[in-house]
Design a protein around this motif. Sequence first.
Motif, PDB file in Angstrom:
ATOM      1  N   ARG A  13       0.849  -1.183   0.000  1.00  0.00           N
ATOM      2  CA  ARG A  13       0.000   0.000   0.000  1.00  0.00           C
ATOM      3  C   ARG A  13       0.884   1.232   0.000  1.00  0.00           C
ATOM      4  O   ARG A  13       1.754   1.366   0.846  1.00  0.00           O
ATOM      5  N   GLN A  14       0.661   2.101  -0.942  1.00  0.00           N
ATOM      6  CA  GLN A  14       1.438   3.329  -0.997  1.00  0.00           C
ATOM      7  C   GLN A  14       0.884   4.329   0.002  1.00  0.00           C
ATOM      8  O   GLN A  14      -0.335   4.459   0.165  1.00  0.00           O
ATOM      9  N   LYS A  15       1.786   5.030   0.681  1.00  0.00           N
ATOM     10  CA  LYS A  15       1.370   6.041   1.629  1.00  0.00           C
ATOM     11  C   LYS A  15       0.829   7.252   0.879  1.00  0.00           C
ATOM     12  O   LYS A  15       1.412   7.661  -0.130  1.00  0.00           O
ATOM     13  N   PRO A  16      -0.272   7.830   1.352  1.00  0.00           N
ATOM     14  CA  PRO A  16      -0.765   9.041   0.694  1.00  0.00           C
ATOM     15  C   PRO A  16       0.218  10.183   0.908  1.00  0.00           C
ATOM     16  O   PRO A  16       0.765  10.360   1.993  1.00  0.00           O
ATOM     17  N   LYS A  17       0.440  10.944  -0.142  1.00  0.00           N
ATOM     18  CA  LYS A  17       1.372  12.068  -0.072  1.00  0.00           C
ATOM     19  C   LYS A  17       0.607  13.355   0.203  1.00  0.00           C
ATOM     20  O   LYS A  17      -0.509  13.549  -0.268  1.00  0.00           O
TER      21      LYS A  17
END
Length: 93
Positions: A13-17
């Motif tokens: 899961r990519q971290k929200p930027k």
Amino acid sequence: MGGRKRRKLVPVRQKPKLPKTFECPRCGKVSMTIKVEKGVGRLSCGNCGLSAEIEVPPVFGEVDVYGKFIDLYAEGRITLQEGVKGEDEGEGE
């Protein structure tokens, strides 16, 4: 004679930027840039020219400065920089 046990691939899961530009409360465009230096947050809109300086704690990030700016702007307690055309002078929309 069984085969090798395969590991399940766990989806990453990519971290929200956090955003770099924000929506201007005066003109509604996403053109508000924020710089935080030594306890002072400088905000400026590239579209309508709205700009302000806010004193903030050193741990504040751009998002925190924007939130505080929006609160102060909505209350009418924000002091705008000189040389910025006011809302009653016309915005050219």
